[in-house]
Design a protein around this motif. Structure first.
Motif, PDB file in Angstrom:
ATOM      1  N   ALA A  64       0.833  -1.202   0.000  1.00  0.00           N
ATOM      2  CA  ALA A  64       0.000   0.000   0.000  1.00  0.00           C
ATOM      3  C   ALA A  64       0.867   1.252   0.000  1.00  0.00           C
ATOM      4  N   SER A  65       1.978   1.205   0.739  1.00  0.00           N
ATOM      5  CA  SER A  65       2.877   2.357   0.785  1.00  0.00           C
ATOM      6  C   SER A  65       3.477   2.650  -0.586  1.00  0.00           C
ATOM      7  N   CYS A  66       3.763   1.602  -1.365  1.00  0.00           N
ATOM      8  CA  CYS A  66       4.293   1.797  -2.724  1.00  0.00           C
ATOM      9  C   CYS A  66       3.332   2.612  -3.573  1.00  0.00           C
ATOM     10  N   GLN A  67       2.037   2.365  -3.374  1.00  0.00           N
ATOM     11  CA  GLN A  67       1.023   3.037  -4.183  1.00  0.00           C
ATOM     12  C   GLN A  67       0.728   4.452  -3.695  1.00  0.00           C
ATOM     13  N   ASN A  68       1.067   4.734  -2.444  1.00  0.00           N
ATOM     14  CA  ASN A  68       0.640   5.988  -1.834  1.00  0.00           C
ATOM     15  C   ASN A  68       1.763   6.992  -1.602  1.00  0.00           C
ATOM     16  N   LEU A  69       2.879   6.835  -2.311  1.00  0.00           N
ATOM     17  CA  LEU A  69       3.943   7.822  -2.208  1.00  0.00           C
ATOM     18  C   LEU A  69       3.452   9.175  -2.712  1.00  0.00           C
ATOM     19  N   VAL A  70       4.039  10.250  -2.198  1.00  0.00           N
ATOM     20  CA  VAL A  70       3.676  11.568  -2.710  1.00  0.00           C
ATOM     21  C   VAL A  70       3.981  11.632  -4.200  1.00  0.00           C
ATOM     22  N   SER A  71       3.227  12.449  -4.894  1.00  0.00           N
ATOM     23  CA  SER A  71       3.346  12.506  -6.348  1.00  0.00           C
ATOM     24  C   SER A  71       4.664  13.158  -6.768  1.00  0.00           C
ATOM     25  N   ARG A  72       5.173  12.726  -7.908  1.00  0.00           N
ATOM     26  CA  ARG A  72       6.334  13.377  -8.508  1.00  0.00           C
ATOM     27  C   ARG A  72       5.869  14.665  -9.207  1.00  0.00           C
ATOM     28  N   PRO A  73       6.771  15.660  -9.356  1.00  0.00           N
ATOM     29  CA  PRO A  73       8.188  15.595  -8.969  1.00  0.00           C
ATOM     30  C   PRO A  73       8.372  15.689  -7.457  1.00  0.00           C
ATOM     31  N   TRP A  74       9.335  14.888  -6.960  1.00  0.00           N
ATOM     32  CA  TRP A  74       9.671  14.935  -5.557  1.00  0.00           C
ATOM     33  C   TRP A  74      10.544  16.150  -5.260  1.00  0.00           C
ATOM     34  N   VAL A  75      10.815  16.393  -3.982  1.00  0.00           N
ATOM     35  CA  VAL A  75      11.562  17.595  -3.601  1.00  0.00           C
ATOM     36  C   VAL A  75      12.956  17.602  -4.236  1.00  0.00           C
ATOM     37  N   ILE A  76      13.600  16.469  -4.344  1.00  0.00           N
ATOM     38  CA  ILE A  76      14.795  16.295  -5.174  1.00  0.00           C
ATOM     39  C   ILE A  76      14.520  15.063  -6.027  1.00  0.00           C
ATOM     40  N   ASP A  77      14.510  15.235  -7.341  1.00  0.00           N
ATOM     41  CA  ASP A  77      14.018  14.172  -8.206  1.00  0.00           C
ATOM     42  C   ASP A  77      14.911  14.018  -9.443  1.00  0.00           C
ATOM     43  N   ASP A  78      15.941  13.189  -9.288  1.00  0.00           N
ATOM     44  CA  ASP A  78      16.835  12.871 -10.400  1.00  0.00           C
ATOM     45  C   ASP A  78      16.589  11.464 -10.938  1.00  0.00           C
ATOM     46  N   LEU A  79      15.387  10.937 -10.688  1.00  0.00           N
ATOM     47  CA  LEU A  79      15.112   9.553 -11.061  1.00  0.00           C
ATOM     48  C   LEU A  79      15.223   9.327 -12.570  1.00  0.00           C
ATOM     49  N   ASP A  80      14.665  10.227 -13.367  1.00  0.00           N
ATOM     50  CA  ASP A  80      14.710  10.045 -14.821  1.00  0.00           C
ATOM     51  C   ASP A  80      16.155  10.013 -15.323  1.00  0.00           C
ATOM     52  N   LYS A  81      16.972  10.908 -14.781  1.00  0.00           N
ATOM     53  CA  LYS A  81      18.389  10.952 -15.158  1.00  0.00           C
ATOM     54  C   LYS A  81      19.084   9.647 -14.777  1.00  0.00           C
ATOM     55  N   PHE A  82      18.764   9.134 -13.591  1.00  0.00           N
ATOM     56  CA  PHE A  82      19.375   7.889 -13.141  1.00  0.00           C
ATOM     57  C   PHE A  82      18.966   6.720 -14.028  1.00  0.00           C
ATOM     58  N   ILE A  83      17.688   6.648 -14.382  1.00  0.00           N
ATOM     59  CA  ILE A  83      17.206   5.540 -15.208  1.00  0.00           C
ATOM     60  C   ILE A  83      17.898   5.540 -16.567  1.00  0.00           C
ATOM     61  N   VAL A  84      18.104   6.713 -17.137  1.00  0.00           N
ATOM     62  CA  VAL A  84      18.825   6.797 -18.415  1.00  0.00           C
ATOM     63  C   VAL A  84      20.223   6.209 -18.271  1.00  0.00           C
ATOM     64  N   ASN A  85      20.907   6.556 -17.192  1.00  0.00           N
ATOM     65  CA  ASN A  85      22.258   6.041 -16.968  1.00  0.00           C
ATOM     66  C   ASN A  85      22.242   4.550 -16.652  1.00  0.00           C
ATOM     67  N   TRP A  86      21.242   4.100 -15.901  1.00  0.00           N
ATOM     68  CA  TRP A  86      21.110   2.675 -15.602  1.00  0.00           C
ATOM     69  C   TRP A  86      21.042   1.864 -16.892  1.00  0.00           C
ATOM     70  N   CYS A  87      20.298   2.360 -17.854  1.00  0.00           N
ATOM     71  CA  CYS A  87      20.075   1.618 -19.097  1.00  0.00           C
ATOM     72  C   CYS A  87      21.273   1.658 -20.045  1.00  0.00           C
ATOM     73  N   LYS A  88      22.186   2.623 -19.832  1.00  0.00           N
ATOM     74  CA  LYS A  88      23.287   2.738 -20.789  1.00  0.00           C
ATOM     75  C   LYS A  88      24.654   2.393 -20.201  1.00  0.00           C
ATOM     76  N   LYS A  89      24.739   2.258 -18.882  1.00  0.00           N
ATOM     77  CA  LYS A  89      26.034   1.962 -18.279  1.00  0.00           C
ATOM     78  C   LYS A  89      25.875   0.890 -17.217  1.00  0.00           C
ATOM     79  N   SER A  90      26.973   0.336 -16.773  1.00  0.00           N
ATOM     80  CA  SER A  90      26.937  -0.639 -15.686  1.00  0.00           C
ATOM     81  C   SER A  90      28.022  -0.283 -14.684  1.00  0.00           C
ATOM     82  N   TRP A  91      27.721  -0.538 -13.427  1.00  0.00           N
ATOM     83  CA  TRP A  91      28.678  -0.264 -12.359  1.00  0.00           C
ATOM     84  C   TRP A  91      29.323  -1.576 -11.932  1.00  0.00           C
ATOM     85  N   LYS A  92      30.618  -1.536 -11.705  1.00  0.00           N
ATOM     86  CA  LYS A  92      31.339  -2.749 -11.311  1.00  0.00           C
ATOM     87  C   LYS A  92      31.104  -3.098  -9.854  1.00  0.00           C
ATOM     88  N   LYS A  93      31.065  -2.075  -9.004  1.00  0.00           N
ATOM     89  CA  LYS A  93      30.863  -2.323  -7.574  1.00  0.00           C
ATOM     90  C   LYS A  93      30.040  -1.192  -6.974  1.00  0.00           C
TER      91      LYS A  93
END
Length: 364
Positions: free
Chosen positions: A182-211
């Motif tokens: 239920a908590s997953c569904q009820n988070l406050v709406s985006r944009p969040w107070v600091i919201d770099d999620l879209d930027k992170f997802i782009v990097n997740w899809c194009k790069k990989s971290w070793k550690k």
């Protein structure tokens, strides 16, 4: 790895002028003998938490005369907070979030209270472990990688709600408990107070971290249903993951020994987490004993394991927002946490229970 020996500086910190506390409690121009408005507001935050800590301490079955000692804790810690109002430099001040937490833990431990939240932690860990496979499978069923990553991040926020150090959430938990899905569904709406999620997802899809080094936060849904599914996804991508947990108990934060036990129970007979190999999953003792963390003082073992990491994740309000929000690292970093104090929301210009997702990319 067990923590031992001298504490050292986290090797991936960049800033030689590193200061762990995010919110400045005072400026150099402030009188050392007068409490600042920020210091006063935070002393009130800690005063408001005293009743819930006293109640947990009273119910500690491992401590003789727990009720009397709990009342002693409440009066002693309250007195110290009141003395800060009269003289900010008393008790090692001026006060900040780290000092106020440290004194609270010291008073509890001096009175014989080692882990007043153990019962509720054990209950929440058991409950969360029973849901782990379901949560993981729901994530795995999301074929779109970007949507799957966002769902994993939302799971971290939903789990992070379980925080008995925030007086309002402690009261809510005692009345109604907490539902992860239920908590997953009820988070406050985006944009969040600091919201770099879209930027992170782009990097997740194009790069990989070793550690990746992940500083974990609370027991129960937070670490088991939030962080572990995220860490498992990193393992699937070939990333080695180091989970850094507290040396000693503090509030309902997960400890190093508790995390080892939880993961051993979640693994199958082949050492896998719902089909994912865990040979690249390491558990480290951070050397920390507070709900906040000063990265200039961590265990040598963690420093060794983290030295070649290319992603650092500071999770939770204490480690990732109230401390280290502006810490600079030599590698990519994430600060992920829910805002659970109105004072933090006001400082950031956001809402109570707002979300912080700060992604900082370090270009080669």
């Amino acid at each position: 790895m067990e923590s031992s020996g001298e504490m050292v500086r986290f090797p991936l910190l960049v800033d030689d002028n590193y200061r762990p506390c995010t919110i400045p409690f005072r400026s150099p121009a402030d009188s050392p003998h007068t409490l600042t408005p920020t210091e006063l507001s935070w002393i009130k935050v800690f005063l408001n938490s005293v009743p819930s800590f006293r109640q947990r301490a009273e119910a500690d079955p491992t401590v003789p005369d727990a009720r009397f000692r709990a009342q002693t804790f409440a009066s002693r810690y309250t007195q110290i907070l009141e003395e800060f109002k009269k003289d900010p430099e008393s008790h090692g001040g001026p006060p900040d979030g780290i000092l106020l937490c440290r004194i609270r833990e010291q008073v509890l431990r001096e009175l014989g209270f080692k882990d007043i939240f153990k019962k509720v932690k054990d209950e929440e860990n058991t409950k969360a472990m029973s849901l782990f496979e379901k949560v993981v499978c729901l994530n795995d069923d999301i074929e779109d990688e970007a949507k799957r990553v966002e769902n994993l991040v939302r799971g971290i926020f939903a789990g992070n709600i379980f925080d008995l150090g925030a007086s309002q959430l402690a009261e809510l938990y005692s009345k109604d408990g907490m539902s992860f899905l239920a908590s997953c569904q009820n988070l406050v709406s985006r944009p969040w107070v600091i919201d770099d999620l879209d930027k992170f997802i782009v990097n997740w899809c194009k790069k990989s971290w070793k550690k990746a080094v992940i500083f974990v936060d609370n027991s129960g849904a937070d670490v088991i249903l939030g962080i572990l599914p995220f860490a498992r996804e990193l393992l699937r991508r070939g990333t080695q993951v180091v989970l850094a947990a507290n040396d000693l108990p503090s509030i309902n934060d997960i400890t190093y020994t508790e995390l080892i036990e939880i993961i051993s129970k979640l693994k199958d007979e082949h050492g896998k987490l719902v089909g994912v190999d865990t040979s690249n999953l390491l558990i480290a003792n951070s050397g920390n004993d507070l709900p906040v963390i000063d990265l200039s003082s961590i265990s040598q073992e963690l420093a060794y394991l983290a030295s070649d990491a290319d992603l650092v994740l500071m999770e939770g309000m204490g480690r990732g927002i109230e401390t280290n929000l502006y810490a600079r690292f030599k590698c990519d970093s994430l600060n992920i946490g829910m805002v659970k104090h109105q004072e933090v929301a006001d400082f950031l210009g956001g809402r109570l229970y707002d979300c912080v997702f700060k992604y900082t990319e370090v270009l080669d």
